[in-house]
Design an enzyme around this catalytic site. Structure first.
Site, short mmCIF file in Angstrom:
data_model
loop_
_atom_site.label_atom_id
_atom_site.label_comp_id
_atom_site.label_asym_id
_atom_site.label_seq_id
_atom_site.Cartn_x
_atom_site.Cartn_y
_atom_site.Cartn_z
N ASP A 1 54.69 -35.83 -46.32
CA ASP A 1 55.34 -37.14 -46.27
C ASP A 1 55.86 -37.33 -44.85
O ASP A 1 56.66 -36.53 -44.37
CB ASP A 1 56.49 -37.14 -47.30
N ASP B 1 56.08 -45.65 -43.55
CA ASP B 1 56.35 -44.41 -44.27
C ASP B 1 55.20 -44.15 -45.24
O ASP B 1 54.79 -45.07 -45.96
CB ASP B 1 57.70 -44.63 -45.01
N HIS C 1 61.60 -47.71 -51.50
CA HIS C 1 62.80 -48.25 -50.87
C HIS C 1 62.44 -49.29 -49.83
O HIS C 1 61.40 -49.21 -49.18
CB HIS C 1 63.58 -47.11 -50.19
N HIS D 1 66.36 -45.86 -45.91
CA HIS D 1 66.55 -46.19 -47.33
C HIS D 1 67.53 -47.34 -47.43
O HIS D 1 68.74 -47.14 -47.46
CB HIS D 1 67.02 -44.97 -48.11
N GLU E 1 56.67 -45.67 -53.29
CA GLU E 1 56.29 -44.27 -53.49
C GLU E 1 56.50 -43.84 -54.92
O GLU E 1 57.48 -44.21 -55.55
CB GLU E 1 57.02 -43.34 -52.52
N GLU F 1 52.37 -42.50 -51.49
CA GLU F 1 53.25 -43.49 -50.86
C GLU F 1 52.53 -44.28 -49.77
O GLU F 1 51.78 -43.70 -48.98
CB GLU F 1 54.47 -42.79 -50.23
MN MN Z 1 57.92 -40.97 -47.30
MN MN Z 2 59.74 -43.11 -48.48
#
Ligand code: MN
Ligand code: MN
Length: 308
Positions: free
Chosen positions: A96, A107, A167, A175, A200, A294
Site C-alpha cells: 500500500d 493512494d 477515505h 484521512h 479501499e 485500493e
Molecule cells: Mn493506501
Molecule cells: Mn488509503
C-alpha cells in the site's frame, strides 16, 4: 510575492485536481515496476525503499511510508530501520503506497498472492473494489457503497474488515472526515462532485475485525501544547513540519539522522506528550489471511474517474 491575477475558485480547484492526477500518474508508473519486486526471498525493507525511491525519481513524494502487510496483518506495517522481515512462499502480501504533489495525494494498494488457496480472497477484494467504484457518483451516500462492498465480500464467503475504510483525500490530509466503510452502516455522508476518495476494501478469512498490535513504525505530527525536553524531539518536530507536515512518516525515514537509541527516546517523548499519532500495526487473528484492493478516484458529474 509579486502580484498578478487572483485565481478564481474554479481555477484553484482545477489545479488541485491536476496535482492529484499527476500523483496518480506516478502511482501507476511505480505500480508497474512493483510486479518484479515482490517475490519470495525479498526483504520487505528493500521493497519499501525501492517504492519510495521510485516515487521520487518519477517526480512525486511519498504521501506516507510504503506499507507491506503480510497474511493476517491488515495494515500499517512498514519496515523499521534494519528490518529483516522477508517475503516467503505462501504469503499474501499487501503493498500500500501513496504519492503526493504539493499535498494532493493518490493512494493505492495491490495484493500479491503467493498462495494458491488465497487467490479467491484476492479476487473478492478486487471485485468489491470494482463494485464500489462503479457506484460512486454525486449524491450517492457513503454507507450505500459500504453496503455493496460488504455484500460482494460476503457472497464470496469472506468477511470485510469493519474497522478499515476508504477515505476522502484533502491537501496534506490523508484521512479526511468522510469515509467509505467496508460494511453496511446506518448513516453516511453524501458524495459530491470534485471530491477525491481513496476507495479501499479489505477481505479476510479471519474474524473481519482487526486489533492493534504493540508495534508502531509510522507516525504523524499532531498539535501539542507541552514543552519538549529532548533536543532530538524538538529537531524531529522541525524536520517533520518542514518535510512531511501532517502526512504520516516512518521511523526509518529519520534513522539516518539520529542514533537508534536517541531516535527511540525522542519518539517516546513525542508520543507521551501527544505530539505524535502512532499508527499501530493492525492484524486479524493468527492464521487468517487478509487481501486489500485500493484505487483513488475523482468524483465527476456522472460517476468517478480512477486516477491510479
Ligand atoms: Mn493506501
Ligand atoms: Mn488509503
Amino acid at each position: 510575492m509579486a502580484g498578478g491575477k487572483v485565481k478564481s475558485d474554479e481555477e484553484e480547484q482545477m489545479s488541485a485536481l491536476e496535482k492529484h492526477r499527476h500523483a496518480g500518474k506516478v502511482v501507476r508508473e511505480v505500480k508497474e515496476a512493483l510486479g518484479g519486486l515482490v517475490r519470495p526471498g525479498v526483504k520487505c525493507i528493500e521493497i519499501c525503499e525501492a517504492v519510495e525511491r521510485l516515487i521520487v525519481e518519477k517526480g512525486g513524494k511519498p504521501a506516507f511510508p510504503c506499507n507491506i502487510s503480510i497474511n493476517n496483518v491488515a495494515a500499517h506495517y512498514t519496515s523499521p530501520p534494519g528490518d529483516n522481515l522477508t517475503i516467503s512462499e505462501g504469503d499474501v502480501v499487501k503493498v500500500d503506497f501513496g504519492v503526493h504533489v504539493d499535498g494532493y495525494v493518490a493512494d493505492t494498494a495491490v495484493t500479491f498472492c503467493m498462495n494458491k488457496e488465497a487467490e479467491r480472497l484476492v479476487e473478492a477484494a478486487r471485485e468489491a473494489l470494482k463494485t464500489a467504484i462503479q457506484l460512486i457518483a454525486p449524491g450517492v451516500e457513503t454507507n450505500a457503497v459500504g453496503r455493496e462492498i460488504e455484500k460482494v465480500i460476503r457472497d464470496y464467503d469472506y468477511r470485510p474488515i469493519r474497522e478499515l475504510s476508504g477515505h476522502i483525500l484533502e491537501q496534506y490530509v490523508l484521512h479526511g472526515s468522510k469515509v467509505i466503510p467496508n460494511i453496511a452502516l446506518p448513516h453516511g455522508a453524501s458524495i459530491n462532485e470534485g471530491e477525491v476518495y481513496a476507495v479501499e476494501v479489505f477481505a479476510s478469512t479471519g474474524s473481519g475485525s482487526v486489533s492493534e498490535t504493540p508495534y508502531a513504525y509510522i507516525f504523524s505530527l499532531q498539535p501539542f501544547f507541552v514543552p519538549l525536553r529532548l533536543k532530538e524531539a524538538r529537531r524531529i518536530v522541525m524536520i517533520v513540519e518542514e518535510e512531511y507536515k501532517t502526512l504520516p512518516f516512518a521511523e526509518r525515514w529519520l534513522a539516518t539522522r539520529f542514533s537508534r537509541g536517541k531516535l527511540r527516546f525522542a519518539l517516546r517523548e513525542l508520543i507521551s506528550k501527544g505530539a505524535l499519532r502512532q499508527y499501530r500495526v493492525l492484524s486479524d487473528r493468527k492464521g487468517s489471511y487478509v487481501a486489500q484492493a485500493e484505487e483513488t478516484v475523482i468524483v465527476t458529474g456522472s460517476g468517478c474517474e480512477v486516477i491510479t
